[in-house]
Design a protein around this motif. Structure first.
Motif, mmCIF file in Angstrom:
data_model
loop_
_atom_site.group_PDB
_atom_site.id
_atom_site.type_symbol
_atom_site.label_atom_id
_atom_site.label_comp_id
_atom_site.label_asym_id
_atom_site.label_seq_id
_atom_site.Cartn_x
_atom_site.Cartn_y
_atom_site.Cartn_z
ATOM 1 N N PRO A 225 2.872 -3.009 37.202
ATOM 2 C CA PRO A 225 3.567 -2.639 38.437
ATOM 3 C C PRO A 225 2.654 -2.053 39.509
ATOM 4 N N ALA A 226 1.629 -1.308 39.113
ATOM 5 C CA ALA A 226 0.724 -0.702 40.093
ATOM 6 C C ALA A 226 -0.031 -1.748 40.910
ATOM 7 N N HIS A 227 -0.156 -2.977 40.378
ATOM 8 C CA HIS A 227 -0.880 -4.027 41.093
ATOM 9 C C HIS A 227 -0.056 -4.646 42.215
ATOM 10 N N GLU A 228 1.221 -4.356 42.275
ATOM 11 C CA GLU A 228 2.069 -4.964 43.299
ATOM 12 C C GLU A 228 1.601 -4.597 44.707
ATOM 13 N N VAL A 229 1.023 -3.420 44.862
ATOM 14 C CA VAL A 229 0.594 -2.948 46.177
ATOM 15 C C VAL A 229 -0.530 -3.818 46.752
ATOM 16 N N PHE A 230 -1.245 -4.555 45.905
ATOM 17 C CA PHE A 230 -2.345 -5.404 46.366
ATOM 18 C C PHE A 230 -1.858 -6.751 46.886
ATOM 19 N N LEU A 235 -0.012 -14.169 40.189
ATOM 20 C CA LEU A 235 0.054 -13.290 39.025
ATOM 21 C C LEU A 235 -0.168 -14.138 37.782
ATOM 22 N N HIS A 236 -0.950 -13.632 36.856
ATOM 23 C CA HIS A 236 -1.256 -14.371 35.630
ATOM 24 C C HIS A 236 -0.927 -13.478 34.433
ATOM 25 N N TYR A 237 0.220 -13.744 33.828
ATOM 26 C CA TYR A 237 0.682 -12.934 32.693
ATOM 27 C C TYR A 237 0.013 -13.445 31.418
ATOM 28 N N SER A 238 -1.287 -13.200 31.312
ATOM 29 C CA SER A 238 -2.090 -13.846 30.271
ATOM 30 C C SER A 238 -2.211 -13.048 28.978
ATOM 31 N N SER A 239 -1.681 -11.848 28.934
ATOM 32 C CA SER A 239 -1.741 -11.060 27.703
ATOM 33 C C SER A 239 -0.409 -11.165 26.975
ATOM 34 N N ASP A 240 -0.210 -10.314 25.987
ATOM 35 C CA ASP A 240 1.064 -10.307 25.255
ATOM 36 C C ASP A 240 2.182 -9.669 26.074
ATOM 37 N N SER A 241 1.855 -9.043 27.198
ATOM 38 C CA SER A 241 2.875 -8.424 28.053
ATOM 39 C C SER A 241 3.490 -9.480 28.969
ATOM 40 N N ARG A 242 4.422 -10.212 28.428
ATOM 41 C CA ARG A 242 5.067 -11.296 29.168
ATOM 42 C C ARG A 242 6.303 -10.776 29.909
ATOM 43 N N PRO A 243 6.625 -11.346 31.053
ATOM 44 C CA PRO A 243 7.763 -10.837 31.830
ATOM 45 C C PRO A 243 9.120 -11.125 31.210
ATOM 46 N N TRP A 244 9.194 -11.953 30.180
ATOM 47 C CA TRP A 244 10.492 -12.237 29.544
ATOM 48 C C TRP A 244 10.803 -11.298 28.383
ATOM 49 N N TRP A 245 9.846 -10.419 28.017
ATOM 50 C CA TRP A 245 10.144 -9.437 26.977
ATOM 51 C C TRP A 245 10.673 -8.159 27.616
ATOM 52 N N PRO A 246 11.785 -7.613 27.136
ATOM 53 C CA PRO A 246 12.386 -6.432 27.783
ATOM 54 C C PRO A 246 11.544 -5.168 27.668
ATOM 55 N N TRP A 247 10.628 -5.113 26.708
ATOM 56 C CA TRP A 247 9.876 -3.880 26.475
ATOM 57 C C TRP A 247 8.551 -3.822 27.251
ATOM 58 N N THR A 248 8.237 -4.850 28.012
ATOM 59 C CA THR A 248 6.949 -4.864 28.715
ATOM 60 C C THR A 248 7.068 -4.310 30.135
ATOM 61 N N ARG A 249 5.931 -3.789 30.635
ATOM 62 C CA ARG A 249 5.835 -3.327 32.016
ATOM 63 C C ARG A 249 4.850 -4.237 32.731
ATOM 64 N N VAL A 250 5.387 -5.162 33.515
ATOM 65 C CA VAL A 250 4.531 -6.092 34.249
ATOM 66 C C VAL A 250 4.963 -6.129 35.707
ATOM 67 N N ALA A 251 4.059 -6.581 36.551
ATOM 68 C CA ALA A 251 4.336 -6.642 37.983
ATOM 69 C C ALA A 251 5.434 -7.660 38.291
ATOM 70 N N PHE A 252 6.304 -7.312 39.222
ATOM 71 C CA PHE A 252 7.370 -8.186 39.735
ATOM 72 C C PHE A 252 8.234 -8.779 38.616
ATOM 73 N N LYS A 253 8.537 -7.946 37.647
ATOM 74 C CA LYS A 253 9.287 -8.419 36.476
ATOM 75 C C LYS A 253 10.689 -8.898 36.859
ATOM 76 N N ARG A 254 11.385 -8.135 37.685
ATOM 77 C CA ARG A 254 12.743 -8.525 38.075
ATOM 78 C C ARG A 254 12.716 -9.811 38.910
ATOM 79 N N THR A 255 11.745 -9.900 39.811
ATOM 80 C CA THR A 255 11.639 -11.095 40.638
ATOM 81 C C THR A 255 11.369 -12.325 39.777
#
Length: 284
Positions: A225-230, A235-255
């Motif tokens: 989320p902190a990267h959204e300001v840039f 966006l490249h969700y290349s780690s295990d923190s994917r935006p479709w998992w409810p427990w992850t914190r990733v940029a622009f997840k709701r979008t």
């Protein structure tokens, strides 16, 4: 036309759809986009979802089922056996784009299916590549990618040199087609080749000095989320923190959820839950 290549299997139909939709939504002219999709078999319903991109946005779309042809068979056989099992061999498509794309294609964007394009891709296609073969973003964790566990030295890579991520690449196809990747690695010792990170290592080794370094916003990897300001372009969700998992914190997840659309997102998430549980139980 702006040519774009994606490669994925049926387990990634949802993210691939989201990537393609994001490219169309943020394009200045979606009708100028021409998608080349190389896959290893898609269920009819998933194939229809991917194909809907053409009808919804006017983009051109060409699908190639690699299981129905031997496009990669002989080519992959010529490459060394790699111990790493995580990635699908279809990533090797990236090494043969000159042969696989229509004659006269000047530039092509290769983009992974776990990306979200937020700004017009035409801006990337328009850059001056300064005679380089590929334009790409540095790999943030290059030391680990190069050296692996305990950062052991490897003979063919230096941590003092740049190392690029292959998930988003703008390619000068004419220059790229002149590269012989097999010849470029044939003299490396077998024990070194066994450690290669698929085609990403091959590209970085053979094309050393032929990369144009892009602004990190063109491939913001593992975005939080902190990267959204840039205002990242991709966006490249290349780690295990994917935006479709409810427990992850990733940029622009709701979008991202609305980008995939609610209906597809929740269906895809259920499929991923099922795969996760089957993996835990050793059923797949």
């Amino acid at each position: 036309m702006h040519d774009i290549v994606l490669t994925f299997d049926d387990n990634f139909w949802g993210p691939a759809y989201a990537t393609m939709r994001s490219l169309c939504l943020t394009s200045t002219d979606p009708r100028s986009l021409r998608f080349h999709v190389f896959h290893t078999g898609l269920r009819p319903d998933n194939r229809a979802i991917i194909q809907s991109i053409a009808g919804d946005y006017g983009a051109a779309l060409h699908l190639t089922d690699l299981k129905q042809s031997d496009i990669l068979g002989a080519r992959i056989a010529a490459f060394p056996r790699i111990r790493m099992k995580r990635l699908n061999p279809i990533v090797y498509v990236r090494l043969f784009l000159k042969e696989l794309l229509p004659a006269g294609t000047a530039r092509v964007l290769y983009i992974d299916a776990d990306t979200f394009v937020r700004n017009p891709i035409e801006n990337l296609f328009a850059i001056d590549m300064q005679g380089k073969v590929i334009a790409a973003v540095l790999q943030p964790d290059r030391m680990h990618c190069i050296a692996g566990r305990d950062l052991k030295a490897r003979s063919c890579f230096s941590m003092a040199e740049p190392y690029y991520n292959a998930g988003v690449m703008l390619i000068d196809l004419e220059r790229y087609g002149q590269v012989d990747f097999i010849a470029g690695i044939k003299d490396l010792p077998a024990e070194e080749l066994e450690q290669f990170y698929y085609d990403q290592d091959i590209l970085n080794f053979v094309l050393r000095g032929q990369f144009l370094e892009l602004d990190p916003r063109w491939n913001m990897q593992n975005p939080e989320p902190a990267h959204e300001v840039f205002d990242p372009h991709i966006l490249h969700y290349s780690s295990d923190s994917r935006p479709w998992w409810p427990w992850t914190r990733v940029a622009f997840k709701r979008t991202y959820r609305h980008l995939m659309t609610n209906a597809h997102f929740y269906r895809y998430r259920r499929e991923q839950y099922s795969r996760l549980v089957k993996g835990w139980l050793g059923l797949r």
